[in-house]
Design a protein around this motif. Structure first.
Motif, mmCIF file in Angstrom:
data_model
loop_
_atom_site.group_PDB
_atom_site.id
_atom_site.type_symbol
_atom_site.label_atom_id
_atom_site.label_comp_id
_atom_site.label_asym_id
_atom_site.label_seq_id
_atom_site.Cartn_x
_atom_site.Cartn_y
_atom_site.Cartn_z
ATOM 1 N N TYR A 172 11.335 31.795 -62.311
ATOM 2 C CA TYR A 172 10.172 31.221 -61.616
ATOM 3 C C TYR A 172 10.477 30.873 -60.161
ATOM 4 O O TYR A 172 9.588 30.935 -59.302
ATOM 5 N N VAL A 173 11.710 30.520 -59.905
ATOM 6 C CA VAL A 173 12.090 30.286 -58.493
ATOM 7 C C VAL A 173 11.971 31.575 -57.707
ATOM 8 O O VAL A 173 11.463 31.605 -56.578
ATOM 9 N N TRP A 174 12.415 32.665 -58.293
ATOM 10 C CA TRP A 174 12.317 33.945 -57.590
ATOM 11 C C TRP A 174 10.861 34.390 -57.422
ATOM 12 O O TRP A 174 10.480 34.893 -56.371
#
Length: 743
Positions: free
Chosen positions: A172-174
């Motif tokens: 999700y960070v990416w």
């Protein structure tokens, strides 16, 4: 747009102009003004101690000062004010990028107007870029473009993180990073930030201007509120006294500007240093006061910035008619442009007096209190040019209660010079009369009379001489014979020989002087020194404030003749001054039928003499036809009010000339399609819209056009507006500007 440098009026918080206070205002004076005591009969002998400059507000007239007071008492306190304090006003930046720019807090604009994308185009571009970003993210998320965009996620995360919490968080960070990159990229392509600013700031958003330069830091060595110029010169005690006066609210901007001017005179003449220091030590903010004792005007109807010696007239219209750098900026006048003289034309009721003459006269009156100017305001009795308390000398021609009288001969002792001035007034507007011959005829009488009596003749005496009254001529001849004045006898003989000859101006002069030999003017224009206090325009070397009321009602022809005389005396006296450090100014509220060839030439000479005139006319038809073009060429500032006729507009259009502009010609032609489908589409479009399909051809070319046409001046200037062009004494020019007058 700009209200910087203004303030509310009244001793409370009321506003004279009904405008809400803005971020920057001219500070209020420290206390109520004082009604000046009557000026002495003769002008003050020296202005060394009265050098200095003044703020803006309207206040009720205060009671007169105690008679015999050496100087006005210090104000008790500073009234409450919505504007900034005096210290902030002193620190405010003042910048000007052309003549007529209100310099207080002014921020220069770019020379050219930046390209502004229409809001509709910005919205469509933003929507298209948003849809493109959503489409690209959908293709990436659903794998239609492959998994290459996930390679950094797989490359930089350990295999041990597969299918655990760390793997989900990293994924999700990416995803957030990719979304941010897409938002920034497509946001720039779609100009989302510009659209956001346009929506938040409204449809009239302009490109962000440069930040206003900051003034000096309070308390720094260069803080003007600390009077650094005095400290650097070794007068630390004087500087500290003035700083304390400012901090305690006992100083107003009039005092500050006046004392600055006094210090400038010390720099020119160091011998005044001791007197300056003593005056500051004894009187503080009241140092170097005007000889009248006044430290301010009783009432102000305009906005002034005394450090730049400007009075604000209005705001340059924010429309396509005006150059982009001047749109929305304040429009102000100062001696730098008034020194080229100003001609204003407009119909009655157009605001020439209230929106132009009154503010300009008020500004010069303040500068006179500062020892910087001498102003003479001339108008019909009842013209609202300010209360009597705002002037040192008030002359009401024909009013027996007036204290001062007018010197008909302009203070000169030369009969030839006096004759020339009178000839301009008496015969300058008479068709077919040679002014030079009229001056010679008058000199042939004035010279012998002055030689015999030591003075010039009074009006009845001059009329008798022009009318060839035997008793008057005989008495004058006996006086000259007794004094053995053969040269003057020859002058008198020459005048008698010319009586009745062809072209003799004597009868015309006698008829004109008869206009002043009326019961209403009995006791005026006295030359014996027994009645009244004669005022002479030779007093222009002193910082005087003078108002002359002419008896327009009932004596219109005499009033015009006196106005011609005053204009001729001013143009002659201003040029012959030995001390031209004061700016001398004459304001004629109605200059109809007052201009002659010689006075027009005299106006041209004022520019180099630190002097100027303000002339207002209802129409240029009130000027002889042969003088209209020379008059427009003699003045450096020209002003056309709303409502001028097309005939007057044509004269202004010729004076302002032409300029090169970009013309766009659009040619439309009908499109004829060859393909059946295209023809069907065109037919359907014509059925729906009612118009045939056309294409436009645009031609751009440079053409030369009038800056303002006669028709535009007559019909396109809104009420309360004027078109004004300015020229400074240094030769700087401002193209004609459409100005909204503040009133």
């Amino acid at each position: 747009m700009e209200n910087e440098g203004t303030q509310s009026s009244g001793t409370g918080g009321g506003g004279a102009h009904g405008a809400a206070p803005r971020a920057q205002h001219v500070p209020r004076p420290a206390g109520p003004p004082l009604t000046p005591p009557p000026m002495p009969a003769a002008p003050p002998p020296s202005r060394a101690a009265s050098s200095g400059p003044y703020p803006h507000q309207s206040r009720p007239v205060s009671p007169p000062a105690t008679a015999g007071a050496a100087h006005p008492p210090a104000p008790a306190h500073a009234p409450a004010a919505a504007g900034p304090g005096l210290a902030d006003w002193l620190r405010a930046p003042r910048r000007s990028d052309g003549p007529g720019v209100w310099a207080y807090g002014h921020t220069p604009r770019p020379a050219e107007e930046p390209e502004l994308t229409p809001t509709r185009q910005l919205v469509s571009g933003a929507l298209i870029s948003l849809l493109a970003a959503v489409l690209l993210w959908s293709l990436l998320w659903n794998g239609y473009l492959g998994g290459f965009w996930l390679w950094p996620l797989y490359a930089f995360t350990p295999d041990a993180w597969n299918h655990d919490t760390f793997s989900v968080v990293a994924s999700y960070v990416w995803y957030a990073i990719v979304l941010a990159v897409l938002a920034v990229t497509f946001g720039r392509l779609g100009r989302w930030p510009e659209l956001g600013r346009r929506i938040l700031a409204g449809p009239a958003t302009r490109p962000v201007r440069a930040e206003e330069p900051d003034g000096p830091v309070p308390g720094s060595p260069e803080d003007p509120a600390g009077w650094p110029q005095l400290r650097h010169a070794g007068l630390a005690d004087s500087a500290e006294r003035l700083r304390a006066e400012l901090g305690a609210g006992r100083m107003n901007d009039v005092d500050a500007a006046r004392i600055r001017r006094a210090w400038e005179s010390v720099l020119v003449d160091p011998a005044r240093r001791g007197a300056f220091a003593d005056s500051v030590r004894d009187k503080g903010a009241g140092a170097c006061v005007h000889p009248s004792g006044a430290r301010d005007l009783p009432v102000r109807a305009a906005r002034h910035d005394l450090l730049s010696r400007q009075v604000r007239l209005g705001t340059v219209d924010d429309g396509q008619r005006n150059p982009y750098p001047r749109r929305g900026t304040g429009l102000a006048l100062d001696p730098a442009v008034l020194g080229t003289s100003l001609l204003a034309v407009g119909p009655s009721g157009g605001g020439k007096t209230s929106r132009l003459v009154r503010p300009v006269v008020e500004s010069l009156a303040l500068q006179a209190l500062a020892g910087q100017a001498a102003v003479i305001a001339v108008g019909a009795a009842g013209t609202p040019l300010g209360p009597d308390e705002a002037y040192d000398v008030v002359i009401r021609i024909g009013d027996p209660a007036t204290v001062y009288d007018l010197d008909l001969y302009g203070g000169t002792t030369d009969p030839d010079e006096a004759a020339g001035l009178l000839a301009e007034a008496f015969a300058g507007d008479v068709p077919g009369t040679d002014v030079r011959r009229a001056a010679t005829a008058l000199a042939q009488l004035l010279g012998p009379f002055r030689t015999a009596h030591g003075r010039f003749p009074r009006v009845p005496e001059l009329r008798e001489l022009l009318d060839r009254v035997p008793a008057a001529l005989g008495a004058l001849r006996q006086e000259l014979e007794a004094a053995d004045e053969h040269a003057m006898l020859r002058e008198l003989d020459a005048r008698e020989r010319q009586y009745g000859s062809h072209g003799d101006p004597g009868p015309v002069l006698a008829d004109r002087i008869a206009l002043l030999d009326r019961p209403a003017f009995a006791g005026f224009f006295d030359t014996t020194g027994q009645q009244g206090r004669p005022f002479s325009l030779r007093s222009l070397e002193h910082p005087l404030r003078v108002r002359i009321d002419l008896p327009e009602r009932g004596h219109a022809e005499a009033s015009r003749m006196l106005a011609r005389l005053l204009l001729a005396q001013f143009t002659a006296g201003a040029v012959t001054r030995t001390d031209r450090s004061l700016f001398a100014f004459l304001a004629l509220d109605d200059a109809s039928h007052t201009l002659t060839q010689e006075t027009v030439r005299g106006i041209q000479r004022l520019r180099s003499a630190n002097a100027g005139v303000l002339l207002t006319l209802r129409t240029l038809d009130d000027v002889p036809e042969g003088l209209r073009t020379p008059l427009l060429g003699a003045v450096g500032c020209r002003m056309a009010f709303s409502g001028v006729t097309t005939w007057d507009g044509q004269r202004f259009a010729e004076a302002w000339g032409t300029e090169w502009v970009e013309a766009r010609d659009v040619t439309s032609r009908t499109v004829f399609a060859d393909q059946p489908l295209t023809r069907a589409i065109h037919a359907f479009r014509k059925l729906v819209t009612g118009k045939a399909v056309t294409t436009d051809a645009v031609t751009v070319r440079q053409v030369e056009r009038e800056r303002w046409s006669a028709s535009d001046l007559a019909h396109a200037v809104p009420p309360g507006h004027a078109v004004l062009s300015l020229t400074s004494v240094r030769g700087e020019r401002a193209a004609p500007l459409l100005v909204r007058l503040d009133g």
